[in-house]
Motif scaffolding. Structure first.
Motif, PDB file in Angstrom:
ATOM      1  N   ILE A  66       0.827  -1.201   0.000  1.00  0.00           N
ATOM      2  CA  ILE A  66       0.000   0.000   0.000  1.00  0.00           C
ATOM      3  C   ILE A  66       0.866   1.257   0.000  1.00  0.00           C
ATOM      4  O   ILE A  66       1.824   1.366   0.765  1.00  0.00           O
ATOM      5  CB  ILE A  66      -0.933   0.011   1.225  1.00  0.00           C
ATOM      6  CG1 ILE A  66      -1.851  -1.224   1.220  1.00  0.00           C
ATOM      7  CG2 ILE A  66      -1.751   1.298   1.265  1.00  0.00           C
ATOM      8  CD1 ILE A  66      -2.776  -1.313   0.042  1.00  0.00           C
ATOM      9  N   ASP A  67       0.514   2.194  -0.855  1.00  0.00           N
ATOM     10  CA  ASP A  67       1.173   3.504  -0.899  1.00  0.00           C
ATOM     11  C   ASP A  67       0.296   4.485  -0.117  1.00  0.00           C
ATOM     12  O   ASP A  67      -0.652   5.063  -0.651  1.00  0.00           O
ATOM     13  CB  ASP A  67       1.333   3.958  -2.348  1.00  0.00           C
ATOM     14  CG  ASP A  67       2.014   5.326  -2.462  1.00  0.00           C
ATOM     15  OD1 ASP A  67       2.366   5.910  -1.416  1.00  0.00           O
ATOM     16  OD2 ASP A  67       2.178   5.805  -3.606  1.00  0.00           O
TER      17      ASP A  67
ATOM     18  N   ILE B 117      -5.051  -4.446  -2.638  1.00  0.00           N
ATOM     19  CA  ILE B 117      -5.015  -4.104  -4.060  1.00  0.00           C
ATOM     20  C   ILE B 117      -4.293  -5.212  -4.821  1.00  0.00           C
ATOM     21  O   ILE B 117      -3.112  -5.470  -4.571  1.00  0.00           O
ATOM     22  CB  ILE B 117      -4.288  -2.763  -4.294  1.00  0.00           C
ATOM     23  CG1 ILE B 117      -4.948  -1.638  -3.509  1.00  0.00           C
ATOM     24  CG2 ILE B 117      -4.272  -2.426  -5.783  1.00  0.00           C
ATOM     25  CD1 ILE B 117      -4.232  -0.303  -3.648  1.00  0.00           C
ATOM     26  N   PRO B 118      -4.967  -5.894  -5.745  1.00  0.00           N
ATOM     27  CA  PRO B 118      -4.296  -6.921  -6.538  1.00  0.00           C
ATOM     28  C   PRO B 118      -3.113  -6.356  -7.320  1.00  0.00           C
ATOM     29  O   PRO B 118      -3.113  -5.178  -7.707  1.00  0.00           O
ATOM     30  CB  PRO B 118      -5.402  -7.410  -7.489  1.00  0.00           C
ATOM     31  CG  PRO B 118      -6.679  -7.087  -6.775  1.00  0.00           C
ATOM     32  CD  PRO B 118      -6.402  -5.803  -6.039  1.00  0.00           C
TER      33      PRO B 118
ATOM     34  N   PHE C  35      -0.995  -1.259   7.996  1.00  0.00           N
ATOM     35  CA  PHE C  35      -0.345  -2.477   7.508  1.00  0.00           C
ATOM     36  C   PHE C  35       0.188  -2.248   6.095  1.00  0.00           C
ATOM     37  O   PHE C  35      -0.437  -1.543   5.303  1.00  0.00           O
ATOM     38  CB  PHE C  35      -1.330  -3.647   7.499  1.00  0.00           C
ATOM     39  CG  PHE C  35      -2.044  -3.863   8.815  1.00  0.00           C
ATOM     40  CD1 PHE C  35      -1.332  -4.257   9.945  1.00  0.00           C
ATOM     41  CD2 PHE C  35      -3.404  -3.667   8.932  1.00  0.00           C
ATOM     42  CE1 PHE C  35      -1.980  -4.461  11.152  1.00  0.00           C
ATOM     43  CE2 PHE C  35      -4.068  -3.865  10.132  1.00  0.00           C
ATOM     44  CZ  PHE C  35      -3.352  -4.262  11.249  1.00  0.00           C
ATOM     45  N   ASP C  36       1.319  -2.860   5.793  1.00  0.00           N
ATOM     46  CA  ASP C  36       1.894  -2.725   4.461  1.00  0.00           C
ATOM     47  C   ASP C  36       1.027  -3.395   3.395  1.00  0.00           C
ATOM     48  O   ASP C  36       0.994  -2.946   2.254  1.00  0.00           O
ATOM     49  CB  ASP C  36       3.290  -3.354   4.401  1.00  0.00           C
ATOM     50  CG  ASP C  36       4.303  -2.573   5.211  1.00  0.00           C
ATOM     51  OD1 ASP C  36       4.046  -1.383   5.485  1.00  0.00           O
ATOM     52  OD2 ASP C  36       5.343  -3.158   5.578  1.00  0.00           O
ATOM     53  N   TYR C  37       0.331  -4.450   3.761  1.00  0.00           N
ATOM     54  CA  TYR C  37      -0.328  -5.316   2.787  1.00  0.00           C
ATOM     55  C   TYR C  37      -1.817  -5.036   2.604  1.00  0.00           C
ATOM     56  O   TYR C  37      -2.469  -5.650   1.751  1.00  0.00           O
ATOM     57  CB  TYR C  37      -0.132  -6.786   3.177  1.00  0.00           C
ATOM     58  CG  TYR C  37      -0.565  -7.126   4.585  1.00  0.00           C
ATOM     59  CD1 TYR C  37      -1.862  -7.526   4.849  1.00  0.00           C
ATOM     60  CD2 TYR C  37       0.341  -7.054   5.643  1.00  0.00           C
ATOM     61  CE1 TYR C  37      -2.251  -7.834   6.141  1.00  0.00           C
ATOM     62  CE2 TYR C  37      -0.041  -7.372   6.930  1.00  0.00           C
ATOM     63  CZ  TYR C  37      -1.344  -7.766   7.177  1.00  0.00           C
ATOM     64  OH  TYR C  37      -1.737  -8.076   8.462  1.00  0.00           O
ATOM     65  N   CYS C  38      -2.401  -4.138   3.400  1.00  0.00           N
ATOM     66  CA  CYS C  38      -3.829  -3.874   3.298  1.00  0.00           C
ATOM     67  C   CYS C  38      -4.161  -2.573   4.023  1.00  0.00           C
ATOM     68  O   CYS C  38      -3.344  -2.048   4.786  1.00  0.00           O
ATOM     69  CB  CYS C  38      -4.653  -5.015   3.891  1.00  0.00           C
ATOM     70  SG  CYS C  38      -4.529  -5.109   5.701  1.00  0.00           S
ATOM     71  N   VAL C  39      -5.372  -2.088   3.805  1.00  0.00           N
ATOM     72  CA  VAL C  39      -5.895  -0.954   4.563  1.00  0.00           C
ATOM     73  C   VAL C  39      -7.108  -1.465   5.342  1.00  0.00           C
ATOM     74  O   VAL C  39      -8.084  -1.908   4.729  1.00  0.00           O
ATOM     75  CB  VAL C  39      -6.306   0.209   3.648  1.00  0.00           C
ATOM     76  CG1 VAL C  39      -6.899   1.363   4.470  1.00  0.00           C
ATOM     77  CG2 VAL C  39      -5.106   0.693   2.855  1.00  0.00           C
TER      78      VAL C  39
END
Length: 381
Positions: free
Chosen positions: A146-147, A297-298, A163-167
């Motif tokens: 995630i940006d 985000i895929p 989290f780096d991998y999701c919001v």
């Protein structure tokens, strides 16, 4: 006195001819001038009309440039409806965004992501999943980091929810639900899963990961000690425990009086109470299992601008407060300004939070296929 020399006939003819030619020329010139004026007027008319059309079209062009499309993978039911009501309509569709929901269970959507992983463009732009599954698809390389610079509202995330991998979107915890008119409060997972409830005990099919984890705690072990938990669940199933496909179907079972006991997110208990269902909840003595759902985000998302616009909209304080009011989930942002009375109903005390038993995402990643296979082929058989 002479008025002038007499004009010869030939000269008179020339004069008459010149006069006629002059008259014709004047007529032609007049006609040409008239036609020129018509052409000029027509050009002005067309130019003005074109300018008017352009002016009318300008807002649409601006909207098209300012918005776009986002395809949202999500569960159906109440959650999908409330996403549309509290996030999509007020913050995206009203601003010209085209939002498409791709509704299915999370196992099916995760399988679809795996099937599409080699495609340059996937069919969805964000995927709604629970905490373990958001971690899983990231570890499998299916989703991107995630940006947060593209999500202005993320600056208000509560500590521990970045989290780096999701919001994350909302959170609650797994409590025991029961009908207070039918049974005394089962204040533990163990009491909730007691086979003595017979067919008055209900389980939810899509909650298999959390149910097996809760059973591990009920059997006296750690949250990853799932084998004793499986035996406990099988005893309850042999005694007649029912299995409902979805959260909504479980609520219908409570409302119809088919069941008296089960486990579910505290947020759902509040939602069902608001709808008139006779249900109460108690935080289990073993320690409640927290639940977080959000969006990933895929890697091959087609509409990144739409994905980030959606993530930002769902973190808007008004959208977060609406989910607390409509669905009983706790906001993940600090500025949602949830009323104190509602916060007390949907939240947890400091002591209850201190006893939370967090899911081991890595363990679930390694054992999810095994757990799902056992659930489908043994427990549900």
């Amino acid at each position: 006195m002479s008025l002038g020399h007499p004009t010869p006939r030939s000269s008179l003819c020339r004069v008459r001819s010149n006069r006629k030619q002059c008259t014709d020329n004047q007529s032609n010139n007049a006609r040409r001038a008239h036609m020129n004026r018509l052409l000029i007027d027509r050009r002005r008319l067309l130019t003005g009309a074109a300018a008017g059309v352009a002016a009318l079209a300008m807002p649409s062009i601006t909207r098209a440039q300012a918005a776009g499309t986002v395809v949202v993978g999500t569960w159906g039911g109440d959650y999908a409806q409330l996403l549309n009501q509290n996030v999509e309509q007020p913050f995206l569709i009203s601003q010209g965004w085209r939002v498409i929901q791709d509704q299915a269970g999370d196992p099916e959507r995760r399988a679809k992501m795996i099937a599409e992983r080699r495609l340059p463009r996937g069919s969805t732009d964000i995927q709604g999943l629970n905490g373990p599954n958001m971690y899983q698809v990231y570890e499998l390389g299916l989703t991107q980091e995630i940006d947060y610079s593209r999500i202005p509202n993320a600056q208000n995330l509560q500590p521990g929810f970045r989290f780096d991998y999701c919001v994350p979107h909302i959170y609650s915890a797994m409590v025991v639900n029961y009908n207070p008119d039918a049974v005394d409060a089962p204040d533990s997972y163990a009491k909730a899963f007691d086979p003595s409830h017979g067919n008055r005990l209900g389980f939810i099919d899509i909650q298999y990961q959390y149910t097996i984890s809760a059973a591990a705690l009920a059997a006296g072990g750690a949250i990853t000690d799932i084998e004793p938990g499986k035996e406990l669940l099988l005893e309850a199933r042999r005694a007649g425990a029912r299995i409902y496909p979805t959260n909504e179907a479980f609520a219908q079972g409570l409302s119809a009086g088919e069941i008296d006991v089960g486990i579910m997110w505290k947020a759902r208990t509040v939602q069902w109470q608001e709808s008139g269902i006779k249900v109460a909840s108690v935080v289990p003595s073993e320690g409640a299992i927290p639940y977080v759902s959000g969006f990933s985000i895929p890697q091959n998302a087609q509409h990144l601008d739409g994905a980030y616009a959606y993530l930002n909209a769902m973190l808007d304080p008004a959208a977060q407060r609406a989910f607390a009011e409509d669905m009983g989930y706790n906001p993940v942002v600090t500025n949602a300004d949830v009323p104190a009375e509602l916060s007390a109903r949907i939240g947890f005390t400091e002591q209850e939070v201190s006893l939370f038993k967090n899911i081991d995402y890595g363990f679930l990643l390694d054992h999810d296929n095994e757990m799902k296979t056992w659930w489908d082929r043994v427990f549900k058989a």
